[in-house]
Scaffold this active site. Structure first.
Site, PDB file in Angstrom:
ATOM      1  N   ASN A  11     -16.640   6.592 -46.485  1.00 40.56           N
ATOM      2  CA  ASN A  11     -17.650   6.152 -45.507  1.00 40.56           C
ATOM      3  C   ASN A  11     -17.570   4.660 -45.224  1.00 40.56           C
ATOM      4  O   ASN A  11     -17.647   3.843 -46.156  1.00 40.56           O
ATOM      5  CB  ASN A  11     -19.047   6.455 -46.031  1.00 40.56           C
ATOM      6  CG  ASN A  11     -19.431   7.907 -45.882  1.00 40.56           C
ATOM      7  OD1 ASN A  11     -18.567   8.773 -45.737  1.00 40.56           O
ATOM      8  ND2 ASN A  11     -20.715   8.187 -45.906  1.00 40.56           N
ATOM      9  N   VAL A  12     -17.442   4.338 -43.948  1.00 41.61           N
ATOM     10  CA  VAL A  12     -17.319   2.934 -43.533  1.00 41.61           C
ATOM     11  C   VAL A  12     -18.469   2.613 -42.574  1.00 41.61           C
ATOM     12  O   VAL A  12     -18.579   3.228 -41.508  1.00 41.61           O
ATOM     13  CB  VAL A  12     -15.987   2.692 -42.790  1.00 41.61           C
ATOM     14  CG1 VAL A  12     -15.819   1.217 -42.463  1.00 41.61           C
ATOM     15  CG2 VAL A  12     -14.799   3.221 -43.587  1.00 41.61           C
ATOM     16  N   ASP A  17     -25.795  11.573 -41.791  1.00 34.21           N
ATOM     17  CA  ASP A  17     -25.663  10.859 -43.055  1.00 34.21           C
ATOM     18  C   ASP A  17     -27.030  10.636 -43.723  1.00 34.21           C
ATOM     19  O   ASP A  17     -28.041  10.424 -43.034  1.00 34.21           O
ATOM     20  CB  ASP A  17     -25.002   9.504 -42.748  1.00 34.21           C
ATOM     21  CG  ASP A  17     -24.255   8.948 -43.936  1.00 34.21           C
ATOM     22  OD1 ASP A  17     -23.914   9.719 -44.838  1.00 34.21           O
ATOM     23  OD2 ASP A  17     -24.014   7.724 -43.952  1.00 34.21           O
ATOM     24  N   HIS A  18     -27.048  10.669 -45.028  1.00 34.61           N
ATOM     25  CA  HIS A  18     -28.238  10.319 -45.833  1.00 34.61           C
ATOM     26  C   HIS A  18     -29.559  10.893 -45.333  1.00 34.61           C
ATOM     27  O   HIS A  18     -30.417  10.150 -44.840  1.00 34.61           O
ATOM     28  CB  HIS A  18     -28.381   8.797 -45.957  1.00 34.61           C
ATOM     29  CG  HIS A  18     -27.312   8.176 -46.796  1.00 34.61           C
ATOM     30  ND1 HIS A  18     -27.252   8.322 -48.163  1.00 34.61           N
ATOM     31  CD2 HIS A  18     -26.223   7.451 -46.445  1.00 34.61           C
ATOM     32  CE1 HIS A  18     -26.178   7.698 -48.623  1.00 34.61           C
ATOM     33  NE2 HIS A  18     -25.534   7.162 -47.612  1.00 34.61           N
ATOM     34  N   GLY A  47     -23.032  -1.619 -48.263  1.00 35.34           N
ATOM     35  CA  GLY A  47     -23.229  -2.982 -47.753  1.00 35.34           C
ATOM     36  C   GLY A  47     -22.268  -3.965 -48.401  1.00 35.34           C
ATOM     37  O   GLY A  47     -21.229  -3.576 -48.935  1.00 35.34           O
ATOM     38  N   HIS A  59     -18.738   6.526 -50.714  1.00 30.55           N
ATOM     39  CA  HIS A  59     -19.585   5.726 -49.811  1.00 30.55           C
ATOM     40  C   HIS A  59     -19.334   4.250 -50.105  1.00 30.55           C
ATOM     41  O   HIS A  59     -18.817   3.898 -51.165  1.00 30.55           O
ATOM     42  CB  HIS A  59     -21.065   6.047 -50.056  1.00 30.55           C
ATOM     43  CG  HIS A  59     -21.504   7.345 -49.449  1.00 30.55           C
ATOM     44  ND1 HIS A  59     -22.521   7.426 -48.528  1.00 30.55           N
ATOM     45  CD2 HIS A  59     -21.052   8.608 -49.616  1.00 30.55           C
ATOM     46  CE1 HIS A  59     -22.677   8.684 -48.156  1.00 30.55           C
ATOM     47  NE2 HIS A  59     -21.803   9.431 -48.815  1.00 30.55           N
ATOM     48  N   GLY A  60     -19.745   3.405 -49.150  1.00 31.61           N
ATOM     49  CA  GLY A  60     -19.672   1.966 -49.392  1.00 31.61           C
ATOM     50  C   GLY A  60     -18.257   1.415 -49.399  1.00 31.61           C
ATOM     51  O   GLY A  60     -17.900   0.595 -50.250  1.00 31.61           O
ATOM     52  N   ALA A  61     -17.458   1.836 -48.426  1.00 27.36           N
ATOM     53  CA  ALA A  61     -16.046   1.421 -48.429  1.00 27.36           C
ATOM     54  C   ALA A  61     -15.857  -0.058 -48.088  1.00 27.36           C
ATOM     55  O   ALA A  61     -14.903  -0.686 -48.556  1.00 27.36           O
ATOM     56  CB  ALA A  61     -15.268   2.274 -47.438  1.00 27.36           C
ATOM     57  N   THR A  98     -20.707  -1.003 -42.769  1.00 25.15           N
ATOM     58  CA  THR A  98     -20.863  -2.452 -42.565  1.00 25.15           C
ATOM     59  C   THR A  98     -19.659  -3.072 -41.840  1.00 25.15           C
ATOM     60  O   THR A  98     -19.823  -3.925 -40.966  1.00 25.15           O
ATOM     61  CB  THR A  98     -21.072  -3.131 -43.939  1.00 25.15           C
ATOM     62  OG1 THR A  98     -22.179  -2.490 -44.585  1.00 25.15           O
ATOM     63  CG2 THR A  98     -21.368  -4.603 -43.801  1.00 25.15           C
TER      64      THR A  98
END
Ligand code: 13P
Length: 282
Positions: A230-231, A85-86, A181, A208-210, A233
């Protein structure tokens, strides 16, 4: 079994469901994730290596983890793909390819459009030669706590088609009101924009950021072109809360790892249900 990301997402796109991609930190997380994926008969996408790998210790760590993740992935009865990732640098992508990832996410979303295309096209060329897929990002997915109502960072549908054609990327992460986040308040996804992006491109889209996105919106997004979600946090909070909420007094302290991974597994089960991936490994 280990499978390429493109192959995994192809079916998700055709049948309009999403596959959650989870932060997996260590061997126990990986084994827990596979256990739940097998129970739920869901394909599994593993996100490994959030950090930038700049020193030897971290590189050793990535190599070690990837080997063990691939091992467990091979043994599993459901399809598993590993995504690095990233990555922000060419070298990071190559390290990911060498380590055995099925997909490299090349994030150049902070760069101007032309430079984003130039750098990602370079990564795609080398990754495809090694039979590795590439996820790229257009528009920018920032941090939830910083998220202002700034539609400048949103993906522009008119750019998306050109971007996909010129980079050759296999999946596209979009910015439609999502952020990494925790969010300030409740995030609101722009479903009209998602529809336009989806109509403009052929590639599977990624959200992203689910964490923090309302359940009904996650399900709707997965039926509207989002194929990978994408999960991060949520999984870390589940580990923390699993431990904080457990009775670990006296000798019960031996149960600390069960409490941590138990929380993790419950979160995975939840996301496989709301994205529609449960049952899709058959
Ligand atoms: P969250 O941590 O917000 O769930 O996002 C994770 C992510 O998008 C990783 O790429």
């Amino acid at each position: 079994m280990i499978i390429g990301l493109r192959e995994l997402l192809k079916r998700a796109k055709e049948e309009k469901y999403g596959i959650p991609a989870f932060a997996v930190e260590d061997e126990n997380c990986m084994r827990s994730a596979i256990k739940i994926a097998e129970q739920m008969k869901s394909p599994l996408i593993v996100l490994a290596g959030f950090k930038e790998y700049s020193n030897e210790k971290e590189l050793d760590d990535l190599d070690y983890r990837t080997h063990s993740f691939l091992h467990y992935g091979e043994l599993s009865s459901v399809p598993v793909a590993l995504v690095r990732d990233h990555t922000y640098h060419y070298e990071d992508a190559i390290i990911g390819v060498k380590a055995g990832f099925q997909c490299i996410m090349a994030d150049r979303s902070k760069l101007p459009f032309e430079e984003n295309i130039r750098q990602v096209a370079e990564i795609v060329k080398v990754c495809h030669a090694a039979n590795v897929d590439v996820e790229a990002e257009l528009g920018h997915v920032g941090l939830g706590l910083d998220l202002e109502k700034d539609s400048n960072v949103f993906t522009r549908p008119e750019e998306a088609a050109e971007y996909v054609r010129r980079t050759g990327c296999d999946a596209l992460a979009v910015s439609i009101g999502n952020a990494h986040g925790l969010y300030k308040g409740t995030p609101k996804l722009d479903f009209d924009l998602l529809k336009e992006i989806s109509a403009a491109t052929d590639v599977p889209l990624v959200l992203h950021g689910a964490t923090g996105i309302p359940e009904a919106d996650v399900t709707r997004a997965c039926q509207s072109g989002i194929c990978k979600i994408n999960v991060g946090t949520d999984t870390y909070m589940a580990c923390r809360d699993g431990v904080l909420n457990a009775d670990l007094s006296g000798a019960k302290v031996y149960g600390v790892f069960d409490a941590m991974y138990g929380g993790y597994m419950e979160v995975l089960r939840h996301w496989m249900t709301v994205t529609g991936s449960a049952g899709k490994a058959v």
